[in-house]
Design a protein around this motif. Structure first.
Motif, PDB file in Angstrom:
ATOM      1  N   GLU A  27       0.844  -1.022  -0.093  1.00  0.00           N
ATOM      2  CA  GLU A  27       0.071  -0.173  -0.372  1.00  0.00           C
ATOM      3  C   GLU A  27       0.795   1.135  -0.542  1.00  0.00           C
ATOM      4  N   ALA A  28       1.856   0.986   0.636  1.00  0.00           N
ATOM      5  CA  ALA A  28       2.682   2.165   0.761  1.00  0.00           C
ATOM      6  C   ALA A  28       3.997   2.892  -0.779  1.00  0.00           C
ATOM      7  N   PRO A  29       3.276   4.093  -1.019  1.00  0.00           N
ATOM      8  CA  PRO A  29       4.031   4.728  -2.460  1.00  0.00           C
ATOM      9  C   PRO A  29       4.983   4.360  -2.009  1.00  0.00           C
ATOM     10  N   SER A  30       5.914   4.460  -3.174  1.00  0.00           N
ATOM     11  CA  SER A  30       7.438   4.884  -3.375  1.00  0.00           C
ATOM     12  C   SER A  30       7.992   5.582  -3.625  1.00  0.00           C
ATOM     13  N   VAL A  31       8.783   6.513  -2.607  1.00  0.00           N
ATOM     14  CA  VAL A  31       9.051   7.868  -3.123  1.00  0.00           C
ATOM     15  C   VAL A  31      10.397   7.773  -3.798  1.00  0.00           C
ATOM     16  N   TYR A  32      10.984   6.706  -4.488  1.00  0.00           N
ATOM     17  CA  TYR A  32      12.440   7.218  -5.425  1.00  0.00           C
ATOM     18  C   TYR A  32      12.314   5.316  -5.431  1.00  0.00           C
ATOM     19  N   ALA A  83      -7.510  -6.217  -1.941  1.00  0.00           N
ATOM     20  CA  ALA A  83      -7.897  -7.174  -2.017  1.00  0.00           C
ATOM     21  C   ALA A  83      -9.219  -6.584  -3.413  1.00  0.00           C
ATOM     22  N   GLY A  84      -9.375  -6.083  -4.163  1.00  0.00           N
ATOM     23  CA  GLY A  84     -10.265  -6.020  -4.885  1.00  0.00           C
ATOM     24  C   GLY A  84      -9.464  -5.085  -6.431  1.00  0.00           C
ATOM     25  N   ASP A  85      -8.186  -5.803  -5.857  1.00  0.00           N
ATOM     26  CA  ASP A  85      -7.202  -5.079  -7.456  1.00  0.00           C
ATOM     27  C   ASP A  85      -6.352  -6.233  -7.462  1.00  0.00           C
ATOM     28  N   GLN A  86      -7.021  -7.457  -7.362  1.00  0.00           N
ATOM     29  CA  GLN A  86      -5.700  -8.415  -7.232  1.00  0.00           C
ATOM     30  C   GLN A  86      -4.881  -8.660  -8.875  1.00  0.00           C
ATOM     31  N   LEU A 131       1.644 -18.180  -2.052  1.00  0.00           N
ATOM     32  CA  LEU A 131       2.224 -16.687  -1.266  1.00  0.00           C
ATOM     33  C   LEU A 131       1.048 -16.248  -1.778  1.00  0.00           C
ATOM     34  N   PHE A 132       0.316 -15.792  -2.678  1.00  0.00           N
ATOM     35  CA  PHE A 132       0.025 -14.887  -3.314  1.00  0.00           C
ATOM     36  C   PHE A 132      -1.616 -14.205  -1.830  1.00  0.00           C
ATOM     37  N   ALA A 133      -2.336 -16.087  -1.403  1.00  0.00           N
ATOM     38  CA  ALA A 133      -2.927 -16.398  -0.708  1.00  0.00           C
ATOM     39  C   ALA A 133      -2.478 -15.162   0.702  1.00  0.00           C
ATOM     40  N   TRP A 134      -1.587 -15.622   0.386  1.00  0.00           N
ATOM     41  CA  TRP A 134      -0.694 -14.830   1.877  1.00  0.00           C
ATOM     42  C   TRP A 134      -0.708 -13.467   2.181  1.00  0.00           C
TER      43      TRP A 134
END
Length: 396
Positions: free
Chosen positions: A145-150, A219-222, A207-210
């Protein structure tokens, strides 16, 4: 005739290896060409033409990780890093080269974010991303969820992870007493990488289920979550890439023990790389998609690195090549600021896209060389308390 190990003891420090500069210049050029093709040309819309260039970026980054392991083992293998003082000197030498230019460009990136978005701290995960970027730990954890700043700095974060483990790893690699043992250690590291890739391929659904359980907000953008997890797990995280670094260390140990590859090894390794880059693979071959993200090119790169260390090519002594090699870190880090803006001057789909790509690459190389000369190298000398040029040429 003195072998590499004897020369090291006779002079008190390892001799300079011009061939590694040529290897480093080739690696950064591969990454730059791949990024220019992706950012400044219409080739991404033509998968058959773009695929080799995208692999070129992957190959160049793999080359950096192999080379980093080689250079560190070559420089420190005969002098174990022990005690807090030794660890402090090692950490200072590493970070003094990376942090100043990285923090400068991170500041530029954050300034641009504040100008464009006004109040970015209100975005969920932004402050966490800034903290991870400041501590160079952004590639160590999967935070979807965190945006990448660099974004491009993930490779430096992965390198820092390697640096933390190097004082421990070098004890085992330096204890290898024969060329056969060093060769087997390198092959074992690469075999472990392939085995890990196979495990990821076999257990991807679990792994994806985790990831779905750990990140319910996506979850809405799998498809997006799957892409982020795949990129982190197989490409940007240090856990798969560590084996390339260890393979480079084992290759350096083989070199120090007197390993002299046959003259045909360099052209054979280069031919194998060309085949891996250009020959198409089935698009639905999931295991290959994982493998080319990390260990696919490492065996040929390690062989090429050893060959160039023993027999430096004539181009390695070229002045421009030397400048590019010495500025490889700065060239890599400055790409978003010196390369990508050219797409706003020349439309990537217009007739002038070749001009944009060439001009962008030239501008990036020039900016990187200037950064290395006026920021990276002076800061490293100041922080390390050294005067003059770093004779050992230790860079990313």
């Amino acid at each position: 005739m003195l072998g590499p190990q004897t020369m090291q003891h006779a002079h008190g420090k390892p001799p300079f290896l011009a061939g590694l500069g040529g290897f480093r210049a080739l690696a950064v050029a591969a990454v730059l060409v791949g990024h220019a093709a992706s950012w400044l040309t219409p080739l991404p819309g033509l998968p058959a033409l773009h695929a080799p260039l995208a692999r070129l970026t992957q190959c160049g980054l793999s080359g950096f990780f192999v080379l980093s392991g080689f250079v560190l083992q070559y420089n420190y293998g005969a002098r174990p890093i022990t005690g807090l003082r030794g660890l402090g000197r090692f950490a200072t030498a590493r970070l003094s080269r990376i942090h100043p230019v990285y923090l400068l460009l991170l500041t530029v990136s954050l300034t641009d974010i504040f100008i464009r978005f006004g109040r970015p701290w209100e975005v969920p995960g932004f402050c966490q991303s800034v903290l991870a970027a400041l501590t160079l730990t952004q590639s160590w954890f999967f935070v979807a969820e965190a945006p990448s700043v660099y974004p491009l700095a993930w490779a430096v974060s992965t390198e820092v992870f390697f640096y933390l483990l190097f004082p421990i790893l070098t004890r085992g690699v330096s204890a290898l007493a024969s060329r056969r043992a060093a060769c087997c250690a390198g092959l074992a590291a690469l075999g472990a990488a392939v085995g890990l890739d196979a495990c990821i391929s076999a257990h991807w659904p679990a792994l994806f289920a985790w990831a779905l359980r750990a990140h319910p907000a996506l979850a809405g953008d799998q498809p997006r979550l799957a892409g982020l997890l795949f990129e982190w797990l197989t490409y940007t995280s240090p856990y798969c890439r560590l084996f390339e670094f260890i393979a480079g260390m084992a290759t350096a140990r083989l070199f120090v023990l007197g390993g002299r590859p046959p003259a045909w090894l360099a052209p054979a390794a280069a031919t194998l790389l060309a085949v891996l880059l250009c020959v198409p693979a089935p698009e639905d071959w999931f295991f290959f998609a994982i493998l080319k993200n990390n260990a696919l090119y490492a065996p040929a790169l390690a062989a090429l690195c050893l060959s160039l260390a023993v027999r430096p090519p004539s181009f390695a002594s070229n002045r421009l090549i030397s400048h590019i090699a010495g500025a490889s870190l700065s060239i890599y880090l400055v790409q978003p600021f010196a390369l990508e803006p050219w797409k706003h001057l020349f439309a990537p789909t217009g007739p002038l896209w070749p001009m944009a790509a060439l001009a962008g690459m030239a501008a990036t190389i020039a900016a990187g060389i200037l950064l290395a000369r006026f920021v990276e190298a002076p800061a490293a000398r100041w922080i390390g308390g050294r005067r003059g040029k770093n004779a050992r040429g230790e860079t990313l």
